[in-house]
Structures are given as structure tokens and as C-alpha cells.
Design a protein around this motif. Structure first.
Motif, PDB file in Angstrom:
ATOM      1  N   GLN A  55       1.302  -8.118  14.768  1.00 41.68           N
ATOM      2  CA  GLN A  55       1.027  -9.559  13.736  1.00 41.68           C
ATOM      3  C   GLN A  55      -0.214 -10.386  14.962  1.00 41.68           C
ATOM      4  OE1 GLN A  55       4.424 -10.852  17.368  1.00 41.68           O
ATOM      5  NE2 GLN A  55       5.876 -10.118  15.644  1.00 41.68           N
ATOM      6  N   ASP A  56      -1.288 -10.279  15.647  1.00 39.43           N
ATOM      7  CA  ASP A  56      -1.767 -11.371  15.926  1.00 39.43           C
ATOM      8  C   ASP A  56      -2.682 -10.511  14.266  1.00 39.43           C
ATOM      9  OD1 ASP A  56      -0.559 -12.140  17.401  1.00 39.43           O
ATOM     10  OD2 ASP A  56      -2.144 -11.101  19.527  1.00 39.43           O
ATOM     11  N   CYS A  57      -2.492  -9.040  14.073  1.00 41.66           N
ATOM     12  CA  CYS A  57      -3.920  -8.657  13.071  1.00 41.66           C
ATOM     13  C   CYS A  57      -3.524  -8.922  11.501  1.00 41.66           C
ATOM     14  CB  CYS A  57      -4.727  -7.851  13.338  1.00 41.66           C
ATOM     15  SG  CYS A  57      -5.196  -7.615  15.449  1.00 41.66           S
ATOM     16  N   GLU A  58      -2.285  -9.125  11.457  1.00 43.62           N
ATOM     17  CA  GLU A  58      -1.467  -9.313  10.064  1.00 43.62           C
ATOM     18  C   GLU A  58      -2.456 -10.035   9.561  1.00 43.62           C
ATOM     19  OE1 GLU A  58       2.951  -9.971   8.177  1.00 43.62           O
ATOM     20  OE2 GLU A  58       2.526 -11.385  10.559  1.00 43.62           O
ATOM     21  N   GLU A  59      -3.097 -11.630   9.393  1.00 42.83           N
ATOM     22  CA  GLU A  59      -4.097 -11.943   8.105  1.00 42.83           C
ATOM     23  C   GLU A  59      -5.132 -11.048   7.691  1.00 42.83           C
ATOM     24  OE1 GLU A  59      -4.665 -13.956   5.376  1.00 42.83           O
ATOM     25  OE2 GLU A  59      -3.326 -13.895   6.722  1.00 42.83           O
ATOM     26  N   HIS A  60      -5.658 -10.189   9.094  1.00 43.25           N
ATOM     27  CA  HIS A  60      -7.023  -9.895   8.719  1.00 43.25           C
ATOM     28  C   HIS A  60      -6.299  -8.148   8.521  1.00 43.25           C
ATOM     29  CE1 HIS A  60     -10.407  -7.506   9.417  1.00 43.25           C
ATOM     30  NE2 HIS A  60     -10.113  -5.943   9.934  1.00 43.25           N
ATOM     31  N   ILE A  61      -5.048  -7.391   8.142  1.00 40.93           N
ATOM     32  CA  ILE A  61      -4.967  -6.534   7.263  1.00 40.93           C
ATOM     33  C   ILE A  61      -4.788  -6.980   6.306  1.00 40.93           C
ATOM     34  CG2 ILE A  61      -2.768  -5.161   7.515  1.00 40.93           C
ATOM     35  CD1 ILE A  61      -2.695  -4.854  10.766  1.00 40.93           C
ATOM     36  N   ARG A  62      -4.242  -7.783   6.122  1.00 41.44           N
ATOM     37  CA  ARG A  62      -3.558  -8.336   5.189  1.00 41.44           C
ATOM     38  C   ARG A  62      -4.765  -8.221   3.748  1.00 41.44           C
ATOM     39  NH1 ARG A  62       0.118 -12.818   5.804  1.00 41.44           N
ATOM     40  NH2 ARG A  62       2.293 -11.277   5.883  1.00 41.44           N
ATOM     41  N   LYS A  63      -6.141  -9.352   4.564  1.00 44.26           N
ATOM     42  CA  LYS A  63      -7.427  -9.480   3.694  1.00 44.26           C
ATOM     43  C   LYS A  63      -8.034  -8.273   3.705  1.00 44.26           C
ATOM     44  CE  LYS A  63      -8.183 -14.122   5.513  1.00 44.26           C
ATOM     45  NZ  LYS A  63      -8.903 -14.641   6.296  1.00 44.26           N
ATOM     46  N   THR A  64      -7.971  -7.485   4.494  1.00 46.90           N
ATOM     47  CA  THR A  64      -8.993  -6.220   4.700  1.00 46.90           C
ATOM     48  C   THR A  64      -8.091  -5.273   3.592  1.00 46.90           C
ATOM     49  OG1 THR A  64      -9.110  -5.803   6.894  1.00 46.90           O
ATOM     50  CG2 THR A  64      -9.194  -3.349   5.760  1.00 46.90           C
ATOM     51  N   THR A  65      -6.642  -5.545   3.536  1.00 43.40           N
ATOM     52  CA  THR A  65      -5.488  -4.924   2.452  1.00 43.40           C
ATOM     53  C   THR A  65      -6.655  -5.059   1.087  1.00 43.40           C
ATOM     54  OG1 THR A  65      -4.430  -3.976   4.257  1.00 43.40           O
ATOM     55  CG2 THR A  65      -3.840  -3.557   1.746  1.00 43.40           C
ATOM     56  N   LYS A  66      -6.834  -6.640   0.888  1.00 39.83           N
ATOM     57  CA  LYS A  66      -6.113  -6.794  -0.032  1.00 39.83           C
ATOM     58  C   LYS A  66      -8.107  -6.885  -1.031  1.00 39.83           C
ATOM     59  CE  LYS A  66      -6.171 -11.015  -2.181  1.00 39.83           C
ATOM     60  NZ  LYS A  66      -6.924 -12.914  -2.730  1.00 39.83           N
ATOM     61  N   ASN A  67      -8.886  -6.342   0.433  1.00 41.24           N
ATOM     62  CA  ASN A  67     -10.111  -6.070  -0.396  1.00 41.24           C
ATOM     63  C   ASN A  67     -10.567  -4.601  -0.663  1.00 41.24           C
ATOM     64  OD1 ASN A  67     -11.309  -8.804   0.737  1.00 41.24           O
ATOM     65  ND2 ASN A  67     -12.171  -8.747   1.971  1.00 41.24           N
ATOM     66  N   THR A  68      -9.634  -4.106  -0.369  1.00 36.36           N
ATOM     67  CA  THR A  68      -9.708  -2.683  -0.420  1.00 36.36           C
ATOM     68  C   THR A  68      -9.209  -2.104  -2.086  1.00 36.36           C
ATOM     69  OG1 THR A  68      -9.679  -1.621   1.791  1.00 36.36           O
ATOM     70  CG2 THR A  68      -9.167   0.196   0.239  1.00 36.36           C
ATOM     71  N   ILE A  69      -8.447  -3.056  -2.032  1.00 32.20           N
ATOM     72  CA  ILE A  69      -7.482  -2.532  -3.145  1.00 32.20           C
ATOM     73  C   ILE A  69      -9.062  -3.053  -4.533  1.00 32.20           C
ATOM     74  CG2 ILE A  69      -6.159  -3.496  -5.254  1.00 32.20           C
ATOM     75  CD1 ILE A  69      -4.346  -3.215  -2.720  1.00 32.20           C
ATOM     76  N   ALA A  70      -9.763  -4.584  -4.031  1.00 29.66           N
ATOM     77  CA  ALA A  70     -10.503  -4.743  -4.934  1.00 29.66           C
ATOM     78  C   ALA A  70     -12.014  -4.080  -4.981  1.00 29.66           C
ATOM     79  CB  ALA A  70     -10.815  -6.481  -4.127  1.00 29.66           C
ATOM     80  N   MET A  71     -12.046  -3.803  -4.257  1.00 29.44           N
ATOM     81  CA  MET A  71     -13.100  -3.003  -4.319  1.00 29.44           C
ATOM     82  C   MET A  71     -12.859  -1.640  -4.860  1.00 29.44           C
ATOM     83  SD  MET A  71     -15.988  -3.858  -2.948  1.00 29.44           S
ATOM     84  CE  MET A  71     -16.617  -2.046  -2.700  1.00 29.44           C
ATOM     85  N   GLY A  72     -11.841  -1.451  -4.415  1.00 29.30           N
ATOM     86  CA  GLY A  72     -11.289   0.066  -5.761  1.00 29.30           C
ATOM     87  C   GLY A  72     -11.548   0.138  -7.035  1.00 29.30           C
ATOM     88  N   GLN A  73     -10.589  -1.317  -7.239  1.00 24.76           N
ATOM     89  CA  GLN A  73     -10.820  -1.452  -8.617  1.00 24.76           C
ATOM     90  C   GLN A  73     -12.388  -2.201  -9.321  1.00 24.76           C
ATOM     91  OE1 GLN A  73      -8.832  -5.044  -8.298  1.00 24.76           O
ATOM     92  NE2 GLN A  73      -6.623  -3.968  -9.186  1.00 24.76           N
ATOM     93  N   ALA A  74     -13.312  -1.792  -8.298  1.00 21.84           N
ATOM     94  CA  ALA A  74     -14.828  -2.726  -8.378  1.00 21.84           C
ATOM     95  C   ALA A  74     -15.076  -1.541  -8.714  1.00 21.84           C
ATOM     96  CB  ALA A  74     -15.391  -3.694  -7.486  1.00 21.84           C
ATOM     97  N   ILE A  75     -15.236  -0.750  -7.689  1.00 20.59           N
ATOM     98  CA  ILE A  75     -15.499   0.568  -8.421  1.00 20.59           C
ATOM     99  C   ILE A  75     -14.806   1.735  -9.292  1.00 20.59           C
ATOM    100  CG2 ILE A  75     -15.833   3.146  -7.339  1.00 20.59           C
ATOM    101  CD1 ILE A  75     -16.040   1.871  -4.819  1.00 20.59           C
ATOM    102  N   GLU A  76     -13.461   1.719 -10.049  1.00 21.28           N
ATOM    103  CA  GLU A  76     -13.413   1.762 -11.078  1.00 21.28           C
ATOM    104  C   GLU A  76     -14.009   1.380 -12.793  1.00 21.28           C
ATOM    105  OE1 GLU A  76      -8.631   2.000 -12.813  1.00 21.28           O
ATOM    106  OE2 GLU A  76      -9.363   1.960 -11.071  1.00 21.28           O
ATOM    107  N   ALA A  77     -13.989   0.071 -12.529  1.00 22.74           N
ATOM    108  CA  ALA A  77     -14.740  -0.754 -13.392  1.00 22.74           C
ATOM    109  C   ALA A  77     -15.716  -0.489 -14.095  1.00 22.74           C
ATOM    110  CB  ALA A  77     -13.796  -2.205 -13.311  1.00 22.74           C
ATOM    111  N   ARG A  78     -16.862   0.020 -12.598  1.00 25.74           N
ATOM    112  CA  ARG A  78     -18.251   0.101 -12.601  1.00 25.74           C
ATOM    113  C   ARG A  78     -17.619   1.900 -13.414  1.00 25.74           C
ATOM    114  NH1 ARG A  78     -21.138   0.677  -7.727  1.00 25.74           N
ATOM    115  NH2 ARG A  78     -19.970  -1.725  -6.807  1.00 25.74           N
ATOM    116  N   ALA A  79     -17.038   2.357 -12.930  1.00 28.35           N
ATOM    117  CA  ALA A  79     -17.514   4.027 -13.413  1.00 28.35           C
ATOM    118  C   ALA A  79     -16.944   3.571 -14.956  1.00 28.35           C
ATOM    119  CB  ALA A  79     -17.014   4.694 -12.458  1.00 28.35           C
TER     120      ALA A  79
END
Length: 94
Positions: A55-79
Motif C-alpha cells: 500500500q505504501d509503495c502503490e504509487e511507485h509500483i504504478r509509475k514503474t509499471t507505466k515506465n516499463t511499458i513505455a520503455m518496451g514501446q520505445a524499444i519496439e518502436a526503435r527496432a
């Protein structure tokens, strides 16, 4: 050295040995119940701590998940991008 049968016979026929044996047996049972209760309490405490941490880390987990998805999309776009095909617009990893 005495066999188990001889020891059992001695304990069951000697009243003092029987009382000592039963006292030890009862103490062992009581300690087992205490250990079980402590284990259950420890498990409940650990579960509560993990829930509170999540519960204390919920916001951090959401941001990390969002950034991970964005990085995956960026890597896919770059490829899928070749030199000279970029036409402007936002870059996902910035």
C-alpha cells in the motif's frame, strides 16, 4: 543398553518414572501449542507488513509499471525504425 520395550516396561511399572515421563510429555505438548500459536502470529504479522508495504509503495509500483511499458514501446518502436524515417513528434523515453 536397554531396548525400547525394556524402557517402556520400566516407565509403565514405576510410578515415579511414569510421572516424570508424563510431565515431560505434557510440557512437550504445551510447548508445541505455544510454538504453533507463535508461528501463526508471526505469519499474520508478516502478511500485514507485506500488505502495508504494498500500500505504501502503490504509487511507485504504478509509475514503474507505466515506465516499463513505455520503455518496451520505445524499444519496439526503435527496432521498427530505420535511419531517415523519423518525422518528428514526441519521443516515448523522454
Amino acid at each position: 543398553m536397554k531396548t525400547e520395550e525394556e524402557i517402556a516396561e520400566f516407565i509403565t511399572k514405576n510410578p515415579l518414572a511414569w510421572r516424570i515421563w508424563m510431565t515431560g510429555y505434557e510440557a512437550g505438548l504445551a510447548q508445541g501449542r505455544i510454538d504453533e500459536r507463535v508461528s501463526t502470529d508471526d505469519l499474520a504479522d508478516l502478511t500485514a507488513r507485506r500488505i502495508m508495504t504494498l500500500q505504501d509503495c502503490e504509487e511507485h509500483i504504478r509509475k514503474t509499471t507505466k515506465n516499463t511499458i513505455a520503455m518496451g514501446q520505445a524499444i519496439e518502436a526503435r527496432a521498427n525504425t530505420t535511419v531517415g524515417t523519423y518525422r518528428g513528434g514526441p519521443i516515448a523515453w523522454e
